[in-house]
Every structure is written in C-alpha cells, then in structure tokens.
Design an enzyme around this catalytic site. Structure first.
Site, PDB file in Angstrom:
ATOM      1  N   THR A   1      60.467  37.206 -10.297  1.00  0.00           N
ATOM      2  CA  THR A   1      59.562  36.045 -10.417  1.00  0.00           C
ATOM      3  C   THR A   1      60.293  34.816 -10.959  1.00  0.00           C
ATOM      4  O   THR A   1      59.778  33.709 -10.873  1.00  0.00           O
ATOM      5  CB  THR A   1      58.417  36.367 -11.400  1.00  0.00           C
ATOM      6  OG1 THR A   1      59.005  36.578 -12.701  1.00  0.00           O
ATOM      7  CG2 THR A   1      57.658  37.615 -10.994  1.00  0.00           C
TER       8      THR A   1
ATOM      9  N   ASP B   1      76.964  32.274 -13.517  1.00  0.00           N
ATOM     10  CA  ASP B   1      76.095  32.736 -14.607  1.00  0.00           C
ATOM     11  C   ASP B   1      76.772  32.405 -15.943  1.00  0.00           C
ATOM     12  O   ASP B   1      77.827  32.961 -16.271  1.00  0.00           O
ATOM     13  CB  ASP B   1      75.862  34.247 -14.485  1.00  0.00           C
ATOM     14  CG  ASP B   1      74.841  34.729 -15.499  1.00  0.00           C
ATOM     15  OD1 ASP B   1      73.768  35.181 -15.095  1.00  0.00           O
ATOM     16  OD2 ASP B   1      75.122  34.639 -16.727  1.00  0.00           O
TER      17      ASP B   1
ATOM     18  N   ARG C   1      65.268  36.160 -17.759  1.00  0.00           N
ATOM     19  CA  ARG C   1      64.603  35.762 -16.520  1.00  0.00           C
ATOM     20  C   ARG C   1      64.268  36.997 -15.723  1.00  0.00           C
ATOM     21  O   ARG C   1      65.161  37.766 -15.376  1.00  0.00           O
ATOM     22  CB  ARG C   1      65.564  34.921 -15.678  1.00  0.00           C
ATOM     23  CG  ARG C   1      65.405  33.474 -15.854  1.00  0.00           C
ATOM     24  CD  ARG C   1      65.855  32.647 -14.699  1.00  0.00           C
ATOM     25  NE  ARG C   1      67.177  32.891 -14.153  1.00  0.00           N
ATOM     26  CZ  ARG C   1      67.714  32.147 -13.215  1.00  0.00           C
ATOM     27  NH1 ARG C   1      67.038  31.126 -12.733  1.00  0.00           N
ATOM     28  NH2 ARG C   1      68.899  32.397 -12.738  1.00  0.00           N
TER      29      ARG C   1
ATOM     30  N   ASP D   1      77.387  35.369 -18.392  1.00  0.00           N
ATOM     31  CA  ASP D   1      78.482  36.240 -17.940  1.00  0.00           C
ATOM     32  C   ASP D   1      79.831  35.576 -18.134  1.00  0.00           C
ATOM     33  O   ASP D   1      80.813  36.219 -18.518  1.00  0.00           O
ATOM     34  CB  ASP D   1      78.308  36.598 -16.457  1.00  0.00           C
ATOM     35  CG  ASP D   1      77.254  37.664 -16.249  1.00  0.00           C
ATOM     36  OD1 ASP D   1      76.938  38.381 -17.217  1.00  0.00           O
ATOM     37  OD2 ASP D   1      76.737  37.781 -15.118  1.00  0.00           O
TER      38      ASP D   1
HETATM   39  N1  URA Z   1      71.502  30.468 -15.305  1.00  0.00           N
HETATM   40  C1  URA Z   1      72.850  30.511 -15.147  1.00  0.00           C
HETATM   41  O1  URA Z   1      73.558  31.113 -15.947  1.00  0.00           O
HETATM   42  N2  URA Z   1      73.402  29.884 -14.082  1.00  0.00           N
HETATM   43  C2  URA Z   1      72.666  29.210 -13.187  1.00  0.00           C
HETATM   44  O2  URA Z   1      73.223  28.650 -12.248  1.00  0.00           O
HETATM   45  C3  URA Z   1      71.262  29.178 -13.365  1.00  0.00           C
HETATM   46  C4  URA Z   1      70.708  29.816 -14.435  1.00  0.00           C
END
Ligand code: URA
Length: 210
Positions: A109, A201, A105, A204
């Site tokens: 953007t 995330d 991502r 992570d």
């Molecule tokens: N990607 C993630 O890892 N967590 C989110 O909350 C949104 C996108």
C-alpha cells in the site's frame, strides 16, 4: 495553501549529493557524505531561530551577547534512515533534544505503519525539525508530523536530502504550515515509490543492508 520549499543549492551540498547518488559509492562514504550534507542543511533550517541577548563578560568587558532564545530545538528522526541526517545535525547542534518515530512502508500500500514513538515530554514548547532523507510519497512525513501535532508541537520544519514532486505536494497539502528543506527535487516516483533518478534505498545505502 502549500508549504514553503527551500532547495539548498550551495555548491558543497550539490557536489556531495552527486557523490552520494553514484551507485559505486560505498556505505562508509555514503554515511559520511550524508553527515556532512546534513550539517549544511541544519545551518539553513535554523537560520530564522529567534535570538535574545544575554549578559556575559569577555576578558575585556561586559556585553549583552546574542544567544538562541527559548527551549532547545528537538530533532525527530524517522527511523531508520532519518538517523543518517540526525547524526550530521547533532554535529552542529550537540545540545539538541532528540525524538524517534519508527515507521515502515507497507510495500504493497506504500502506507506508513508505526512501530515506535518516543519524543521529549515538552515537545510542544520546542522548535521541532523532522528528518528523513527521502521525501517520496510523503506518507511517512505526513504521519510523523500528524503524530507530533497530536503531542502539541507547534513549530515544525521538515528536512530531507531528496524530494519527489509528489511528496512535496502531498506534505504541503496535508501540513501547509510545515516548511520543507531539501538538497534537490527530483523528476518523479517510480511504480515502487522510489525517487527517480534518486539514489536508491537510503536506509540500505547508509547501513549496507543490500
Ligand atoms: N525511500 C528510499 O529510501 N528511497 C526512495 O527512493 C524512496 C523512498
């Protein structure tokens, strides 16, 4: 028109999801829980695979026994967090074929940028399950499904752990033929595109990179 959305409300799925959401849950446990939930999600997403009958012999008799018809299913993981779901699905369906799509991502953007694409040559003939734990804006899911359709994939389902209403709507509008399976639909996205309350995330948390 919009996609059908299945929220898998099984108590085991919901309980494991709660454990995953907790910020204290360490990566090792998070990964294991994701694997276990993914196996249960795979059970739901494959519920309507067509069956045929094959002649077999048991120790006692011949019979026509049910078996899954057609080519083996292909699981397509959106890297890197998708691999956490992939591992659980492969526990249940070890003979599945696997594809990978690398998308990250752009933090400004929030649009997906592709850096890797490898799927079976004959993907057009297989049922395809695209996996990514978080359906947030829906941009990555939409891009992945579009690429698979360009390769001829006809029958595509999408599996995530958590979805935001925004992602469900966006994917449903872009690809109304793609059913969505998730363990929960949360409240909303924050300004950084994270699902709230969510679990942070996913990449992570799976790989302990933060
Ligand atoms: N990607 C993630 O890892 N967590 C989110 O909350 C949104 C996108």
């Amino acid at each position: 028109m919009s996609s059908t959305v299945t929220v898998v409300s099984h108590p085991l799925v919901q309980h494991k999801l709660t454990l995953m959401r907790r910020k204290e849950t360490p990566s090792s446990e998070f990964r294991q829980l994701l694997r276990e939930i993914s196996l249960l999600l795979a059970y739901e997403v494959t519920r309507d695979l067509p069956l045929t009958r094959r002649p077999i012999e048991t120790p006692l008799a011949e019979m026509d026994a049910p078996a899954i018809a057609g080519k083996k299913i292909c699981i397509v993981s959106i890297l890197r967090a998708g691999n956490g779901i992939l591992d659980g699905i492969l526990d249940l369906i070890p003979s599945a074929r696997v594809g990978h799509i690398g998308l990250y991502r752009d933090p400004e953007t929030l649009q997906p940028v592709e850096y890797y694409f490898k799927v079976p040559q004959d993907i057009a003939d297989r049922p395809v399950v695209v996996v990514d734990p978080m359906l947030a804006t829906g941009h990555s899911a939409i891009a992945a499904v579009s690429r698979l359709k360009d390769r001829g994939a006809q029958s595509i389902r999408f599996v995530c752990l958590l979805a935001a209403p925004e992602g469900v709507q966006a994917l449903g509008e872009a690809h109304p033929d793609v059913p969505i399976f998730t363990a929960a639909i949360d409240s909303h996205l924050n300004d950084h595109g994270y699902i709230v309350p969510g679990l942070g995330d996913a990449g992570d948390r799976i790989y302990g990179t933060k």
